[in-house]
Design a protein around this motif. Structure first.
Motif, PDB file in Angstrom:
ATOM      1  N   GLU A  95     -19.327  -1.712 -16.371  1.00 52.63           N
ATOM      2  CA  GLU A  95     -18.781  -1.866 -15.157  1.00 52.63           C
ATOM      3  C   GLU A  95     -19.685  -1.781 -14.540  1.00 52.63           C
ATOM      4  O   GLU A  95     -21.256  -1.298 -14.347  1.00 52.63           O
ATOM      5  N   SER A  96     -19.580  -2.879 -13.711  1.00 54.15           N
ATOM      6  CA  SER A  96     -20.939  -2.960 -12.629  1.00 54.15           C
ATOM      7  C   SER A  96     -19.990  -3.405 -11.482  1.00 54.15           C
ATOM      8  O   SER A  96     -19.437  -4.519 -11.127  1.00 54.15           O
ATOM      9  N   TYR A  97     -20.734  -3.743 -10.043  1.00 57.66           N
ATOM     10  CA  TYR A  97     -20.707  -4.168  -9.332  1.00 57.66           C
ATOM     11  C   TYR A  97     -21.797  -4.217  -8.355  1.00 57.66           C
ATOM     12  O   TYR A  97     -22.642  -3.170  -8.622  1.00 57.66           O
ATOM     13  N   THR A 105     -32.214  -7.208 -18.592  1.00 57.89           N
ATOM     14  CA  THR A 105     -31.882  -7.217 -20.138  1.00 57.89           C
ATOM     15  C   THR A 105     -29.899  -6.177 -20.210  1.00 57.89           C
ATOM     16  O   THR A 105     -30.235  -4.951 -19.644  1.00 57.89           O
ATOM     17  N   ASP A 106     -29.305  -6.296 -21.514  1.00 59.46           N
ATOM     18  CA  ASP A 106     -28.566  -5.488 -21.710  1.00 59.46           C
ATOM     19  C   ASP A 106     -28.718  -5.742 -23.481  1.00 59.46           C
ATOM     20  O   ASP A 106     -28.915  -7.161 -23.859  1.00 59.46           O
ATOM     21  N   ILE A 107     -27.870  -5.199 -24.046  1.00 56.34           N
ATOM     22  CA  ILE A 107     -27.568  -4.614 -25.769  1.00 56.34           C
ATOM     23  C   ILE A 107     -26.081  -5.953 -25.695  1.00 56.34           C
ATOM     24  O   ILE A 107     -26.204  -6.460 -26.653  1.00 56.34           O
ATOM     25  N   HIS A 146     -28.517   3.805 -33.778  1.00 58.18           N
ATOM     26  CA  HIS A 146     -28.915   1.785 -34.152  1.00 58.18           C
ATOM     27  C   HIS A 146     -28.807   1.733 -31.805  1.00 58.18           C
ATOM     28  O   HIS A 146     -29.350   1.018 -31.237  1.00 58.18           O
ATOM     29  N   THR A 147     -28.077   2.156 -31.016  1.00 58.18           N
ATOM     30  CA  THR A 147     -27.639   1.859 -30.073  1.00 58.18           C
ATOM     31  C   THR A 147     -27.737   3.384 -29.024  1.00 58.18           C
ATOM     32  O   THR A 147     -27.998   2.638 -27.703  1.00 58.18           O
ATOM     33  N   GLY A 148     -28.031   4.377 -29.575  1.00 54.83           N
ATOM     34  CA  GLY A 148     -28.147   5.175 -28.380  1.00 54.83           C
ATOM     35  C   GLY A 148     -26.936   5.919 -28.007  1.00 54.83           C
ATOM     36  O   GLY A 148     -27.173   6.760 -26.886  1.00 54.83           O
ATOM     37  N   ASN A 173     -32.195  -3.846 -26.761  1.00 50.41           N
ATOM     38  CA  ASN A 173     -31.514  -3.315 -27.469  1.00 50.41           C
ATOM     39  C   ASN A 173     -32.835  -2.200 -26.973  1.00 50.41           C
ATOM     40  O   ASN A 173     -34.061  -2.175 -27.714  1.00 50.41           O
ATOM     41  N   LEU A 174     -32.517  -1.586 -25.943  1.00 51.95           N
ATOM     42  CA  LEU A 174     -33.161   0.279 -25.827  1.00 51.95           C
ATOM     43  C   LEU A 174     -33.744   0.860 -26.680  1.00 51.95           C
ATOM     44  O   LEU A 174     -35.012   0.845 -26.457  1.00 51.95           O
ATOM     45  N   ILE A 175     -32.571   0.629 -27.761  1.00 51.27           N
ATOM     46  CA  ILE A 175     -32.977   1.846 -28.535  1.00 51.27           C
ATOM     47  C   ILE A 175     -33.967   1.194 -29.771  1.00 51.27           C
ATOM     48  O   ILE A 175     -34.761   1.560 -30.222  1.00 51.27           O
ATOM     49  N   ARG A 205     -29.350   2.395 -14.148  1.00 45.25           N
ATOM     50  CA  ARG A 205     -28.563   3.351 -13.972  1.00 45.25           C
ATOM     51  C   ARG A 205     -27.006   3.052 -14.990  1.00 45.25           C
ATOM     52  O   ARG A 205     -27.100   2.319 -15.603  1.00 45.25           O
ATOM     53  N   ASN A 206     -26.492   4.490 -14.622  1.00 47.03           N
ATOM     54  CA  ASN A 206     -25.443   4.184 -15.327  1.00 47.03           C
ATOM     55  C   ASN A 206     -25.468   3.865 -16.749  1.00 47.03           C
ATOM     56  O   ASN A 206     -24.342   3.069 -17.255  1.00 47.03           O
ATOM     57  N   VAL A 207     -26.451   3.861 -17.496  1.00 47.23           N
ATOM     58  CA  VAL A 207     -26.738   3.599 -19.216  1.00 47.23           C
ATOM     59  C   VAL A 207     -26.799   4.832 -20.100  1.00 47.23           C
ATOM     60  O   VAL A 207     -26.539   5.136 -20.667  1.00 47.23           O
ATOM     61  N   PHE A 256     -24.009  -4.011  -5.075  1.00 46.50           N
ATOM     62  CA  PHE A 256     -25.245  -3.041  -3.960  1.00 46.50           C
ATOM     63  C   PHE A 256     -23.855  -1.899  -4.367  1.00 46.50           C
ATOM     64  O   PHE A 256     -23.570  -0.675  -3.371  1.00 46.50           O
ATOM     65  N   ARG A 257     -24.029  -1.113  -5.611  1.00 47.06           N
ATOM     66  CA  ARG A 257     -23.021  -0.039  -6.111  1.00 47.06           C
ATOM     67  C   ARG A 257     -23.805   1.244  -5.156  1.00 47.06           C
ATOM     68  O   ARG A 257     -22.375   1.951  -5.537  1.00 47.06           O
ATOM     69  N   ASP A 258     -24.602   1.449  -5.398  1.00 43.61           N
ATOM     70  CA  ASP A 258     -25.494   2.749  -4.514  1.00 43.61           C
ATOM     71  C   ASP A 258     -26.166   2.273  -3.620  1.00 43.61           C
ATOM     72  O   ASP A 258     -27.465   1.884  -3.435  1.00 43.61           O
ATOM     73  N   ALA A 271     -32.597  -2.210 -16.653  1.00 41.18           N
ATOM     74  CA  ALA A 271     -32.205  -2.390 -18.079  1.00 41.18           C
ATOM     75  C   ALA A 271     -30.948  -1.632 -18.396  1.00 41.18           C
ATOM     76  O   ALA A 271     -30.374  -0.975 -17.872  1.00 41.18           O
ATOM     77  N   GLY A 272     -30.574  -2.455 -18.930  1.00 42.59           N
ATOM     78  CA  GLY A 272     -28.735  -2.423 -19.225  1.00 42.59           C
ATOM     79  C   GLY A 272     -27.988  -2.834 -17.931  1.00 42.59           C
ATOM     80  O   GLY A 272     -27.429  -1.571 -16.618  1.00 42.59           O
ATOM     81  N   CYS A 273     -27.911  -3.909 -17.285  1.00 45.27           N
ATOM     82  CA  CYS A 273     -28.150  -4.959 -16.295  1.00 45.27           C
ATOM     83  C   CYS A 273     -26.573  -5.113 -16.074  1.00 45.27           C
ATOM     84  O   CYS A 273     -25.920  -5.997 -15.187  1.00 45.27           O
TER      85      CYS A 273
END
Ligand SMILES: C[S@@+](CC[C@H](N)C(=O)[O-])C[C@H]1O[C@@H](n2cnc3c(N)ncnc32)[C@H](O)[C@@H]1O
Length: 503
Positions: free
Chosen positions: A80-82, A156-158, A16-18, A211-213, A233-235, A84-86, A124-126
């Motif tokens: 987890e996010s912040y 977008t995010d689940i 359902h979610t990956g 939901n990306l899946i 990133r990081n998803v 200008f992460r990378d 995607a997965g923000c």
């Protein structure tokens, strides 16, 4: 919870979610499941599994199964996010990828019917939105004449709670751990102990749950298509192998010619990236879709210009100009569809959690402030329908239609209410109205087909189903058909089966 059930649950979650639940996270998952069982007053984990696995007919009314997935994903995702992460990837975007795309888009301006260039970016997965606002800041600094562009920066995010926070745009100092104070001063204003994104940046971005899946994209009827850059990133670090492959394939189809996919470093190590070509820059590896024939690019750009113009005309001007004079109290209110206010999101979360009564209170508050709020009216209609209150649901459907007479969603809900009441003749009228408003409404043809079939009118049923089949044939298999949210391929299988009865 016994091991077999736990393993089945883990597999169900992956489908359902990956998300790949690791060995060390199993106990935490069990604890979360027990917390949800308590909230739902379920006695056994088996019942909980059955709820998540219940096969539900997709309709515009949300099922308990859909709601529970939304509640569970809030608990099992890591957000987890912040800002200008990378730094390396941000520099790559700012100094190479975006200038290259901007230059290409400017060249297309010489083509007839391309009046404004477009730039479309999808995070995607923000999570809570830091990545999305960081990109908006970069674009603001790169494009001085933003008003001459059609810009989409979509997050977008689940996780619905993350999306709600992203829409608020208020962050504490922890989100700024990598940001120079100068940048914070320029693009944020203080908000109690926190920082709030300034309006000129906020107005550049959009957030939506997805939901990306399970969701299919590209989706031509919403914004999920023709992307110049997808940042995911990081998803994938949380996904299993199969889920990554499925998502990569959908990303490929959602990218424009020469569009870029950016993932976290080494997230696709050992993964077959299919038709996406790897490009190596000192700052990062990125993936690029091939160069499609120029005619395709021009056609996309023209289509985008047309779609945006139609939206602007129909969505904002026509609707509001027609309605505003009738309602004096609205004179000082901002148009509801210019920016999604925070409390519609809260109402939507409550609705998705099944707290219909509280969702209704929240949406009613919003309606008091902004009586032209289509989403709030439609949410009220759905919430009342789910509580079995047909009269209230009908009232809010009618309000929603008054606000947006072109939307078919309230008509679908009215038709389902009529069917539930046994008023088949009204249901038929409403489905026909939907077809009149939007002649490609595949679901309406199918629903009418079912009614005619039940009435024994095989010839009309066949006609409806054949029309639906003809429409499906024109669409790519991945596309999502609204409002049932089935894919074209799922519906094609169903319709093919139905049409075999007439052979
Ligand atoms: C660690 S955050 C990444 C945030 C941001 N991209 C960054 O790098 O700062 C991972 C996000 O992926 C989201 N996610 C997990 N599974 C997802 C799915 N199937 N569809 C959409 N988003 C998903 C989670 O909810 C979470 O917010």
């Amino acid at each position: 919870m016994n091991n077999v059930l736990l393993q089945n649950l883990i597999e169900l979650i992956a489908r359902h979610t990956g998300l790949n639940i690791r060995e060390q996270d199993k106990q935490a998952l069990v604890n979360k499941v027990f917390a949800r069982m308590q909230a739902l007053k379920l006695n056994t984990p088996e019942q909980y599994y059955q709820l998540l696995d219940s096969n539900t007919k997709h309709s515009s009314i949300e099922t308990p199964c859909d709601r529970e997935w939304k509640a569970l994903t809030i608990l099992i995702t890591t957000g987890e996010s912040y800002f200008f992460r990378d730094k390396g990837q941000i520099a790559l975007l700012k100094n190479r990828l975006l200038p290259e795309i901007i230059a290409q888009k400017k060249q297309l301006l010489s083509q007839p019917n391309v009046s404004k260039p477009s730039l479309r970016i999808w995070s995607a997965g923000c999570s809570t939105g830091e990545e999305v606002y960081s990109i908006a800041v970069v674009i603001k600094e790169l494009i001085p004449d933003l008003h001459n562009w059609h810009i989409l920066i979509l997050g977008t995010d689940i996780n619905l709670e993350s999306i709600a926070k992203a829409q608020q745009g208020v962050y504490d100092s922890w989100s700024f751990r990598m940001v120079e104070p100068e940048l914070i001063k320029r693009y944020f204003k203080t908000h109690q102990q926190s920082w709030e994104v300034i309006e000129s940046i906020r107005s550049m971005v959009k957030f939506r749950a997805s939901n990306l899946i399970k969701d299919n994209f590209p989706q031509p009827f919403v914004d999920l298509h023709s992307m110049d850059i997808i940042i995911c990133r990081n998803v994938f670090i949380y996904f299993d192998f199969k889920a990554i492959a499925t998502t990569l394939d959908k990303f490929y189809h959602t990218l424009n010619s020469r569009g870029y996919l950016i993932t976290g470093h080494a997230e696709l190590h050992g993964q077959n990236t299919g038709r996406l070509q790897t490009k190596v820059f000192p700052e990062s590896l990125v993936y690029q879709r091939e160069d499609l024939p120029i005619e395709k690019t021009i056609a996309t750009e023209k289509l985008l210009t047309r779609a945006i113009n139609i939206n602007q005309e129909q969505g904002t001007l026509v609707k509001l100009q027609k309605l505003l004079p009738k309602r004096e109290i609205l004179n000082s209110q901002p148009p509801s569809n210019v920016k999604l206010p925070a409390n519609i999101t809260k109402a939507e979360i409550l609705f998705h959690q099944g707290d219909y009564t509280v969702a209704i209170q929240e949406a009613e508050q919003l309606i008091k402030q902004q009586p032209l709020h289509f989403n709030a009216c439609y949410l009220l209609a759905q919430a009342w329908a789910n509580l079995g209150k047909a009269e209230q649901a009908t009232f809010y459907c009618e309000q929603a239609i008054e606000i947006d007479s072109l939307s078919t969603l309230p008509y679908y809900l009215l038709a389902h209410i009529a069917e539930e009441k046994g008023d088949i003749s009204l249901a038929k009228k409403l489905f026909k109205k939907i077809i009149y408003l939007a002649p490609t409404s595949i679901n309406a043809y199918l629903e009418l087909g079912d009614i005619y079939q039940q009435e024994g009118d095989k010839s009309k049923a066949k006609k409806m189903r054949t029309t639906a089949w003809g429409l499906l044939k024109e669409l790519p298999a991945h596309f999502l058909v609204e409002p049932s949210k089935n894919t074209v391929s799922e519906l094609t299988v169903q319709v093919n089966k139905l049409l075999q009865n007439y052979l």
